[in-house]
Write an enzyme that holds these catalytic residues in place. Structure first.
Site, short mmCIF file in Angstrom:
data_model
loop_
_atom_site.label_atom_id
_atom_site.label_comp_id
_atom_site.label_asym_id
_atom_site.label_seq_id
_atom_site.Cartn_x
_atom_site.Cartn_y
_atom_site.Cartn_z
CD1 TRP A 239 -5.52 -18.24 28.85
CD2 TRP A 239 -6.68 -20.08 28.37
NE1 TRP A 239 -6.20 -18.60 29.98
CE2 TRP A 239 -6.93 -19.73 29.71
CE3 TRP A 239 -7.32 -21.20 27.84
CZ2 TRP A 239 -7.79 -20.47 30.53
CZ3 TRP A 239 -8.17 -21.92 28.67
CH2 TRP A 239 -8.38 -21.56 29.99
CD GLU A 240 -8.78 -14.56 25.27
OE1 GLU A 240 -8.66 -13.40 24.83
OE2 GLU A 240 -9.62 -15.37 24.82
#
Length: 388
Positions: free
Chosen positions: A370-371
């Protein structure tokens, strides 16, 4: 553990920030950490942990005093993210998502919107950041959620997936495309959608490998009418807001990963000092010492870079995107490597749920995804060295 004691003592915190950090550490030790295994096992949202976090007023630390905030340093925020995530990774991401979603409102939102919702965030309202769609992950320009102006309102249609705090939050920072702008980049805009608005609903929580007490859900928007005053900036300002926000959310995700890594490292050190083979603690074996030295080096160096990026932000640096990206990429790798090695050091005991290194290894994997995936960050960092 003197190495890490010295590193923690070197974190540039003010006196009030140090007192708050000590209170967070005590809360994590006495309340949040003992509940973590149960929340992971049951997959239930940790409202008890949220209540304890709110009792300390932790949302206030990243908001300005005029909204009931404490306006503390970004470094202090990172230190608290790491400590909470060390105790319970699910709770760490629940709390840090408040910052990821509401810091852009504090920086780019209209004054009337800030005045109306940020005091509620300061006292404990939950928030959610809504970017990802089935065909828009690393490439945000592929999103299809549509914002259509309609007088004093904006009509939102579309949906999101993999949304942290989905269905649980009071406020949702949603990115979509302005219907009257054709360019896929120039059309991206951002607005705040509020809980219980007509036409807004959340789907069933995902059954995840890790972070099992953090609700991750799809969201659906069906002609959802949002007041025009909930728009951040002007139509088309969304990409600028998104990129600026990611530069601060990525170090936050790194702090989260390093909390997981620190927990696994400390558990492994304690275990190999107690576990005996051939008449001695296994930490006496050279092969174990080599493995431990590599784990300690990676963790210490990455934590030191975390505090470096924190200092950059607190000093008002205008351009720290590459530093933030490097930190997020490496912290995710360190978390995965250290949790895997911790399970290995525990042997068969590391494979059973009785020992938290098993949970930490499951929690760590998402930190490479994620990110921005590791590969996205590698590309971004590599491109930064092209001479123009």
């Amino acid at each position: 553990m003197k190495l890490f004691d010295h590193l923690d003592e070197s974190v540039p915190l003010g006196d009030d920030e140090r007192l708050l950090f000590d209170a967070v550490r005590a809360m994590c030790r006495d309340k949040i950490a003992p509940r973590a295994a149960g929340h992971d096992r049951n997959g239930d949202f940790p409202w008890d942990n949220v209540a304890d976090i709110n009792a300390l007023g932790l949302n206030a630390m990243f908001l300005a005093q005029i909204y009931g905030g404490a306006d503390l340093s970004y470094t202090a925020y990172l230190a608290c993210v790491r400590e909470i995530s060390k105790a319970c990774a699910s709770t760490g991401v629940i709390w840090s998502t408040n910052f990821h979603a509401m810091n852009p409102v504090a920086e780019f939102g209209p004054a009337a919107l800030q005045k109306r919702i940020l005091p509620k965030v300061a006292t404990g309202a939950l928030a959610s950041l809504c970017i990802t769609e089935p065909n828009a992950g690393s490439d945000a320009t592929g999103m299809t959620t549509k914002f259509t102006p309609d007088g004093d309102h904006i009509v939102v249609d579309g949906g999101k997936i993999f949304i942290t705090n989905g269905g649980m939050a009071d406020y949702y920072l949603v990115f979509g495309k302005w219907s009257e702008i054709d360019d896929p980049k120039a059309s991206i805009s951002a607005l705040v959608l509020e809980k219980n608005m007509a036409g807004f609903s959340a789907g069933k929580p995902e059954d995840k490998m890790g972070m099992r007490a953090s609700m991750t859900t799809p969201l659906y928007f069906d002609k959802c009418q949002v007041p025009r005053g909930n728009l951040l900036g002007a139509p088309g300002d969304g990409l600028r807001i998104l990129l600026a926000s990611l530069n601060k959310s990525r170090p936050s995700v790194a702090a989260h990963a390093l909390g997981i890594a620190r927990a696994a490292f400390e558990d492994a050190v304690h275990y190999i000092n107690q576990r005996r083979q051939s008449g001695q603690p296994i930490i006496q074996f050279q092969g174990i010492q080599f493995l431990l030295a590599d784990m300690a080096a990676e963790l210490a160096l990455c934590e030191n870079w975390l505090w470096h990026v924190g200092r950059l932000v607190d000093s008002g640096a205008a351009d720290f995107g590459v530093e933030a990206s490097l930190l997020k990429m490496r912290a995710g790798d360190v978390a995965m490597r250290i949790t895997i090695d911790a399970v290995q050091l525990f042997g068969g005991y590391g494979y059973i749920k009785e020992n938290r290194v098993e949970r930490l290894m499951r929690d760590a994997k998402i930190c490479q995804i994620w990110e921005g995936t590791k590969q996205v960050h590698q590309q971004f960092i590599g491109r930064s060295f092209i001479e123009r």
